[in-house]
Scaffold this motif. Structure first.
Motif, PDB file in Angstrom:
ATOM      1  N   ILE A  47      30.669  51.556  19.299  1.00 47.28           N
ATOM      2  CA  ILE A  47      29.889  50.461  19.845  1.00 47.28           C
ATOM      3  C   ILE A  47      30.135  50.158  21.080  1.00 47.28           C
ATOM      4  CG2 ILE A  47      28.806  48.168  19.665  1.00 47.28           C
ATOM      5  CD1 ILE A  47      28.827  48.782  16.847  1.00 47.28           C
ATOM      6  N   ALA A  48      31.401  49.771  21.339  1.00 46.19           N
ATOM      7  CA  ALA A  48      31.782  49.419  22.824  1.00 46.19           C
ATOM      8  C   ALA A  48      31.680  50.482  23.799  1.00 46.19           C
ATOM      9  CB  ALA A  48      33.335  49.211  22.421  1.00 46.19           C
ATOM     10  N   ALA A  49      31.923  51.922  23.413  1.00 48.86           N
ATOM     11  CA  ALA A  49      31.862  52.998  24.399  1.00 48.86           C
ATOM     12  C   ALA A  49      30.340  53.083  24.801  1.00 48.86           C
ATOM     13  CB  ALA A  49      32.073  54.215  23.605  1.00 48.86           C
ATOM     14  N   TRP A  66      28.426  50.619  25.832  1.00 51.01           N
ATOM     15  CA  TRP A  66      28.218  49.855  27.038  1.00 51.01           C
ATOM     16  C   TRP A  66      29.151  49.953  28.218  1.00 51.01           C
ATOM     17  CZ3 TRP A  66      26.309  48.737  22.384  1.00 51.01           C
ATOM     18  CH2 TRP A  66      24.954  47.960  22.359  1.00 51.01           C
ATOM     19  N   GLY A  67      29.907  50.873  28.169  1.00 54.68           N
ATOM     20  CA  GLY A  67      30.726  51.629  29.181  1.00 54.68           C
ATOM     21  C   GLY A  67      31.669  50.339  29.776  1.00 54.68           C
ATOM     22  N   ALA A  68      31.488  50.272  31.155  1.00 61.06           N
ATOM     23  CA  ALA A  68      32.531  49.303  32.016  1.00 61.06           C
ATOM     24  C   ALA A  68      31.999  47.683  31.563  1.00 61.06           C
ATOM     25  CB  ALA A  68      32.404  49.589  33.416  1.00 61.06           C
ATOM     26  N   SER A  69      31.052  47.562  31.047  1.00 60.13           N
ATOM     27  CA  SER A  69      30.678  46.001  30.585  1.00 60.13           C
ATOM     28  C   SER A  69      31.354  45.552  29.552  1.00 60.13           C
ATOM     29  CB  SER A  69      29.057  46.208  30.363  1.00 60.13           C
ATOM     30  OG  SER A  69      28.418  46.289  31.513  1.00 60.13           O
ATOM     31  N   LEU A  70      31.879  46.636  28.733  1.00 58.28           N
ATOM     32  CA  LEU A  70      32.408  45.819  27.615  1.00 58.28           C
ATOM     33  C   LEU A  70      33.786  46.758  27.268  1.00 58.28           C
ATOM     34  CD1 LEU A  70      32.060  44.067  24.991  1.00 58.28           C
ATOM     35  CD2 LEU A  70      30.860  46.003  23.960  1.00 58.28           C
ATOM     36  N   CYS A  71      35.001  45.901  27.318  1.00 59.51           N
ATOM     37  CA  CYS A  71      36.188  46.401  27.169  1.00 59.51           C
ATOM     38  C   CYS A  71      36.671  46.510  25.486  1.00 59.51           C
ATOM     39  CB  CYS A  71      37.446  45.763  27.910  1.00 59.51           C
ATOM     40  SG  CYS A  71      39.070  46.344  27.651  1.00 59.51           S
ATOM     41  N   TYR A  72      36.915  47.464  25.117  1.00 61.04           N
ATOM     42  CA  TYR A  72      37.446  47.558  23.748  1.00 61.04           C
ATOM     43  C   TYR A  72      38.715  47.383  23.479  1.00 61.04           C
ATOM     44  CZ  TYR A  72      38.085  49.772  18.854  1.00 61.04           C
ATOM     45  OH  TYR A  72      38.340  49.881  17.725  1.00 61.04           O
ATOM     46  N   VAL A  73      39.200  46.564  22.695  1.00 61.45           N
ATOM     47  CA  VAL A  73      40.653  46.109  22.448  1.00 61.45           C
ATOM     48  C   VAL A  73      40.978  46.172  20.902  1.00 61.45           C
ATOM     49  CG1 VAL A  73      42.488  44.433  22.610  1.00 61.45           C
ATOM     50  CG2 VAL A  73      40.816  44.553  24.271  1.00 61.45           C
ATOM     51  N   ALA A  74      41.854  47.315  20.647  1.00 60.06           N
ATOM     52  CA  ALA A  74      42.058  47.341  19.251  1.00 60.06           C
ATOM     53  C   ALA A  74      43.382  46.961  18.852  1.00 60.06           C
ATOM     54  CB  ALA A  74      41.779  48.817  18.770  1.00 60.06           C
ATOM     55  N   SER A  75      43.709  46.149  18.236  1.00 60.25           N
ATOM     56  CA  SER A  75      44.876  45.509  17.917  1.00 60.25           C
ATOM     57  C   SER A  75      45.144  44.421  16.921  1.00 60.25           C
ATOM     58  CB  SER A  75      45.480  45.105  19.242  1.00 60.25           C
ATOM     59  OG  SER A  75      46.710  44.475  19.045  1.00 60.25           O
ATOM     60  N   SER A  76      45.948  44.651  16.184  1.00 64.27           N
ATOM     61  CA  SER A  76      46.124  43.451  15.174  1.00 64.27           C
ATOM     62  C   SER A  76      46.790  42.310  15.980  1.00 64.27           C
ATOM     63  CB  SER A  76      47.282  43.846  14.184  1.00 64.27           C
ATOM     64  OG  SER A  76      47.381  42.769  13.070  1.00 64.27           O
ATOM     65  N   ALA A  77      46.960  40.996  15.218  1.00 63.30           N
ATOM     66  CA  ALA A  77      47.481  40.007  16.040  1.00 63.30           C
ATOM     67  C   ALA A  77      48.509  38.917  15.031  1.00 63.30           C
ATOM     68  CB  ALA A  77      46.366  38.973  16.319  1.00 63.30           C
TER      69      ALA A  77
END
Length: 509
Positions: free
Chosen positions: A451-453, A455-466
């Protein structure tokens, strides 16, 4: 983007105060050309320095500054507890949190566990002065390439479907948009014929630095009297409220004799002002623009809303306008915004302005020199000394309870995103420094990455636990740090795509 023509910019901003400067930085971060037109020749004013320039920054403001990497330079200039009488209320055994009509509450009373989606941030509150804040913003604006013309106030404007032509300082400037950040007496608002309505003043407020013949006759602190209210910090810092219907504000010059007369009237003490070093007046007039957007003209800060400085809400409200507007206006200029994105600026910020105006009016009601107000004050004092009462007032004054109505059911939607400490050692706010939106995925879900891909540069995908994820699985976060969509595992992944389309337009791939 095309190189701007001479005197032509994407956005013209009237006013180089904190709101205008911060908005300009937001627009430049997004690649827009910006010109600020400022009436004053020089930014310096003694009223911007301590004691009268003291301002407390709310939680949303602190979070916004951190998200743009501006918090540290402001913290370096912050007012400490060891500051002189300019910050006399900080010099107490208990740590003051804020006040309501002068009634203080303290950090040790506040139960932050009542705020379900709050995580401890880098700081909980910051006190600074207007001069320091403007200096940090101006330096950042200069670094980003913002153009500022001083001694060049707006004189007239013409709108068309294509843009705005502004006449200022005997010159002509063109922009696709004009934003009025030019204060409560905004020329831009008046020229655009935008209505300004509200309630008229009940008092004239005074802030003065004086020399007293008998300084020991006044007791330091805040005092309500039969004729008004005064605050005194030795040896000569005064704040006074005279319930005269605002009759003296900006009508005649402020003289030593007049300040002395008002002080004796309100305090009841036979004190003499021997020297008047600095003085200004203000009122509790509470007005708001009927529209925040009219044609190609927008309003932000005091140009959109004015109220008394009680509680220090005005600066924070204006900076919130700038943070909300910047990315939306930039996306509109770039042609990537949904059709109604810019209209959401007014939908979200006008109700917030109205809430702050009512908060200010409530404090005025508590300050009136009458028996009913004194009785109400006693009740509020009792309430604010309870943990629940202090927590309620902190939530309002600090802005913790601020939430936009985005029409999304999840209780975190419309609120500021928690500053999650991610597994890679970064914090969420660090990922917002580019001005992009973020799809934060705690579980590394492949469908969310796709989904993030789209929207290209408008949306940064961050996959990480916290370290602490608050029982959440994923969030969609706007460039201003507001949560647009949140999932605790029960929400459908398709809802994330729908929310992305609502805020970032149609996918590019």
């Amino acid at each position: 983007m095309q190189t701007p023509k001479l005197n032509s910019h994407d956005v013209l901003i009237a006013g180089a105060g904190p709101v205008g400067l911060f908005l300009a930085c937001e627009l430049r971060l997004a690649g827009c050309s910006v010109l600020i037109l400022e009436q004053a020749q020089e930014p310096y004013s003694p009223l911007k320095e301590l004691p009268f320039g003291l301002r407390g920054l709310s939680v949303p403001t602190i979070e916004s500054l951190d998200r743009r990497d501006l918090l540290h330079p402001i913290e370096e200039r912050a007012v400490s507890r060891d500051a002189p009488a300019a910050a006399h209320w900080l010099q107490q055994p208990r740590r003051p949190a804020a006040h309501f009509a002068g009634i203080q509450f303290f950090h040790d009373q506040i139960d932050s566990t009542q705020w379900q989606y709050r995580l401890p941030g880098p700081v909980s509150n910051v006190a600074t002065d207007m001069a320091s804040l403007e200096a940090v913003f101006a330096a950042h604006a200069n670094k980003l390439g913002v153009e500022i013309l001083r001694g060049c106030g707006v004189e007239d404007l013409r709108q068309s479907e294509a843009g705005v032509t502004v006449f200022a300082g005997g010159r002509e400037f063109r922009g696709q948009w004009l934003v009025g950040c030019d204060g409560g007496r905004s020329i831009v608002r008046k020229l655009a014929r935008i209505g300004f309505t509200g309630t008229d003043p009940e008092f004239t407020g005074y802030s003065a630095k004086v020399t007293l013949a008998e300084p020991g006759m006044l007791k330091p602190g805040r005092h309500y009297t039969a004729t008004g209210m005064y605050v005194y910090a030795a040896p000569g810092t005064l704040g006074m409220v005279d319930f005269d219907g605002g009759a003296f504000h900006r009508t005649v010059p402020i003289t030593r004799e007049h300040v002395g007369n008002v002080l004796r009237k309100i305090s009841g003490a036979d004190v003499t002002v021997t020297e008047l070093e600095l003085a200004t007046t203000w009122t509790d007039r509470a007005y708001q623009a009927v529209e925040y957007k009219k044609g190609r003209v927008l309003l932000a800060g005091d140009a959109a809303h004015i109220h008394s400085p009680l509680g220090g809400q005005g600066l924070n409200l204006g900076l919130g306008d700038a943070m909300n507007l910047g990315w939306k206006l930039a996306a509109t200029l770039h042609g990537t915004a949904p059709t109604d994105l810019l209209d959401s600026y007014e939908r979200e910020r006008q109700p917030e302005g109205a809430r702050i105006l009512d908060w200010s009016r409530a404090q005025v009601a508590l300050m009136r020199p009458c028996p009913s107000s004194r009785a109400l004050e006693a009740i509020i004092r009792d309430l604010i000394q309870t943990n629940d009462g202090a927590t309620y007032f902190a939530g309002r004054v600090w802005g913790v309870e601020t939430r936009y109505d985005l029409g999304v059911a999840h209780p975190l939607a419309g609120r500021s995103a928690p500053d999650f400490e991610l597994a890679d050692g970064t914090r969420l706010n660090m990922h917002l420094r580019t001005g992009q939106g973020i799809l934060l995925d705690f579980d590394g879900n492949e469908s969310l990455r796709k989904i993030a891909a789209r929207w290209g540069a408008s949306l940064c995908y961050v996959a990480s636990s916290a370290k602490e994820r608050l029982d959440l699985s994923a969030l969609l976060i706007r460039p201003d740090g507001i949560v647009a969509w949140a999932s605790d595992g029960a929400s459908r992944r398709s809802d994330a795509a729908g929310s992305a389309a609502r805020w970032f337009g149609n996918p590019r791939v």
